[in-house]
Design a protein around this motif. Structure first.
Motif, PDB file in Angstrom:
ATOM      1  N   TRP A   1      33.561  38.201  17.657  1.00  0.00           N
ATOM      2  CA  TRP A   1      32.907  38.759  18.731  1.00  0.00           C
ATOM      3  C   TRP A   1      32.620  40.040  18.493  1.00  0.00           C
ATOM      4  CZ3 TRP A   1      36.843  35.689  18.519  1.00  0.00           C
ATOM      5  CH2 TRP A   1      36.953  34.293  19.124  1.00  0.00           C
TER       6      TRP A   1
ATOM      7  N   GLU B   1      32.332  42.115  21.053  1.00  0.00           N
ATOM      8  CA  GLU B   1      33.029  42.946  22.059  1.00  0.00           C
ATOM      9  C   GLU B   1      34.368  43.262  21.701  1.00  0.00           C
ATOM     10  OE1 GLU B   1      31.655  40.168  22.108  1.00  0.00           O
ATOM     11  OE2 GLU B   1      30.394  39.671  23.974  1.00  0.00           O
TER      12      GLU B   1
ATOM     13  N   ALA C   1      39.368  42.364  23.701  1.00  0.00           N
ATOM     14  CA  ALA C   1      39.111  41.962  24.919  1.00  0.00           C
ATOM     15  C   ALA C   1      38.461  40.350  25.000  1.00  0.00           C
ATOM     16  CB  ALA C   1      38.485  42.686  26.086  1.00  0.00           C
ATOM     17  N   ALA C   2      37.589  40.437  24.188  1.00  0.00           N
ATOM     18  CA  ALA C   2      36.958  38.990  24.089  1.00  0.00           C
ATOM     19  C   ALA C   2      37.576  38.118  23.300  1.00  0.00           C
ATOM     20  CB  ALA C   2      35.507  39.264  23.620  1.00  0.00           C
TER      21      ALA C   2
ATOM     22  N   ARG D   1      40.602  36.988  25.517  1.00  0.00           N
ATOM     23  CA  ARG D   1      40.141  36.185  26.521  1.00  0.00           C
ATOM     24  C   ARG D   1      39.945  34.774  26.198  1.00  0.00           C
ATOM     25  NH1 ARG D   1      34.867  36.020  28.107  1.00  0.00           N
ATOM     26  NH2 ARG D   1      34.755  37.965  26.896  1.00  0.00           N
TER      27      ARG D   1
ATOM     28  N   ILE E   1      39.385  49.563  26.542  1.00  0.00           N
ATOM     29  CA  ILE E   1      39.281  48.305  27.132  1.00  0.00           C
ATOM     30  C   ILE E   1      39.638  48.050  28.605  1.00  0.00           C
ATOM     31  CG2 ILE E   1      39.885  45.639  26.812  1.00  0.00           C
ATOM     32  CD1 ILE E   1      38.445  46.709  24.668  1.00  0.00           C
TER      33      ILE E   1
ATOM     34  N   VAL F   1      39.104  42.328  32.222  1.00  0.00           N
ATOM     35  CA  VAL F   1      37.780  41.549  31.855  1.00  0.00           C
ATOM     36  C   VAL F   1      37.595  40.420  32.922  1.00  0.00           C
ATOM     37  CG1 VAL F   1      37.785  42.205  29.396  1.00  0.00           C
ATOM     38  CG2 VAL F   1      39.096  40.293  30.081  1.00  0.00           C
TER      39      VAL F   1
ATOM     40  N   LYS G   1      29.750  43.291  29.440  1.00  0.00           N
ATOM     41  CA  LYS G   1      30.294  43.114  28.133  1.00  0.00           C
ATOM     42  C   LYS G   1      31.694  42.846  28.585  1.00  0.00           C
ATOM     43  CE  LYS G   1      27.365  43.083  24.615  1.00  0.00           C
ATOM     44  NZ  LYS G   1      27.339  41.974  23.499  1.00  0.00           N
ATOM     45  N   GLY G   2      32.446  41.667  27.946  1.00  0.00           N
ATOM     46  CA  GLY G   2      33.759  41.260  27.896  1.00  0.00           C
ATOM     47  C   GLY G   2      34.427  41.014  29.309  1.00  0.00           C
TER      48      GLY G   2
END
Length: 421
Positions: free
Chosen positions: A146, A148, A151-152, A155, A198, A201, A214-215
């Motif tokens: 990712w 991002e 965080a991505a 998640r 961050i 999200v 984003k994210g």
């Protein structure tokens, strides 16, 4: 004694893993980058926060991370865990992607090599999975991630990233950070996974018009009909197709064009009729081919092309991934220049819906040879329709389709070749 493999394990490849341990080492990472691990169930998500192994929770039954290494004791991995996922993440203070320096991944004890290929702007990458299949352990070279970042990544594996409250201190980052206090036995507490820069999200359940960034991810009401619509200036000729991932592991493709290995297998709808393509929309008549003036920027909103996918979710569908694509034969151009946008609408106010989630391609590359964009993924959760902002792009020059796995992670350039339209 097992003979070491004579060739590296290519990206996407898998082999039986017959050792009681697996020692995953990632060489070449920046000093402050981190190695993380997730113990996930059949749905590709952690069972609880204790299944996330990172710098503030460095050891759990069966898995420990230390510096740029993850040590896995397969006999100690809990029975409810189907897969151990090992990943690397760039530190937030370092703006460079992980591809900025060559990475080398080896898995002991036999020194299996997992080549790291195809990375571009990713700041978080899953390098390897050790997973159960038919009662045996297997090793897979994943090598996908990712842009991002942290965080991505977390998640996607079912871990919520929480924002800081007043007076809270961000979680320390990097392999040299001091360990957090060990919590008392009992249910795992909520973990503040926030790293500097961050934000939270998960927007939870929302109604109305939501413009994802984003994210982020958001959940909207499930209605009988969900429509995903992609738009772009009609001066170009993009197309959309959809990957439909079923809970039994099947993936069906809904499109108006085929692929190199199955040129006549064009399916405008899934076999069960649940996901349907709204039809192909071409370039406006009389316009120049895409990229005819490389410095020209079309006027967005003046004449938009639209293609849509209609979705009637049923319990067998795990996720739907709309994909925006343009063949090399269309000429040159870039997603930045043509500003693709996707909207997901549950449309029926009578059913408690009328909600629209918009994903704009805000981080698109100006590269004229990038042909595929995945704006987001639509996940069929028990409590609603969860939409994640992905904005993933193919490598320059690649016309290979993305794929979506059991873990609902989208991997770019891993599918068949879109050889024609």
């Amino acid at each position: 004694m097992t003979t070491p493999p004579t060739t590296p394990l290519a990206k996407g490849g898998n082999v039986p893993w017959r050792h009681p341990q697996a020692d995953v080492r990632i060489d070449g990472l920046p000093p402050q980058a981190s190695v993380l691990a997730f113990l996930v169930g059949p749905d590709g998500r952690v069972r609880n926060d204790a299944d996330f192994v990172f710098f503030n929770n460095p050891s759990v039954p069966g898995v420990a991370v230390d510096g740029h290494r993850a040590a896995i004791d397969l006999a100690a991995v809990p029975d409810g865990v189907d897969k151990v996922v090992v990943a690397a993440v760039q530190d937030d203070a370092d703006p460079a992607p992980l591809a900025a320096s060559p990475l080398a991944v080896t898995v002991g004890p036999d020194g299996t090599s997992l080549p790291v290929t195809g990375l571009t702007t990713e700041r978080a990458v899953v390098v390897a999975e050790i997973y159960r299949r038919a009662g045996q352990w297997k090793l897979r070279n994943v090598c996908a991630g990712w842009t991002e970042g942290f965080a991505a990544l977390v998640r996607a594996h079912g871990v919520d990233v929480e924002d800081e409250g007043p007076g809270e201190t961000p979680a320390a980052s990097g392999p040299g950070a001091p360990p957090a206090p060990v919590p008392a036995p009992g249910p795992a507490p909520a973990i503040n996974l926030r790293k500097p820069g961050i934000d939270a999200v998960d927007l939870g359940t929302r109604t109305g018009t939501i413009n994802l960034r984003k994210g982020e991810q958001v959940t909207i009401t499930r209605t009988p009909l969900i429509v995903a619509t992609c738009t772009w200036p009609r001066a170009t000729d993009y197309d959309i197709f959809a990957l439909v991932r079923y809970r039994d592991g099947r993936t069906e493709t809904v499109s108006t064009f085929g692929t190199a290995d199955a040129p006549h297998d064009v399916r405008p709808a899934t076999a069960d009729g649940a996901v349907r393509h709204g039809g192909d929309v071409g370039r406006t008549q009389g316009t120049k081919p895409r990229g005819w003036r490389r410095k020209a920027t079309p006027t967005i909103g003046s004449d938009l092309g639209r293609e849509s996918v209609e979705i009637t979710l049923n319990p067998q569908i795990a996720a739907v991934v709309p994909v925006v694509y343009s063949a090399q034969s269309n000429g040159t151009g870039s997603f930045r220049r043509y500003q693709v946008s996707m909207a997901i609408d549950n449309g029926s106010t009578e059913q408690g819906g009328g909600d629209t989630v918009t994903i704009d391609a805000t981080s698109a590359s100006a590269d004229d040879a990038v042909y595929t964009c995945v704006p987001g993924i639509i996940i069929n959760d028990p409590d609603g329709v969860r939409i994640q902002f992905l904005e993933l792009y193919s490598a320059p020059g690649s016309e290979h389709r993305p794929v979506v796995g059991d873990d609902l992670i989208v991997r770019m350039d891993a599918g068949p070749l879109n050889a024609f339209k």
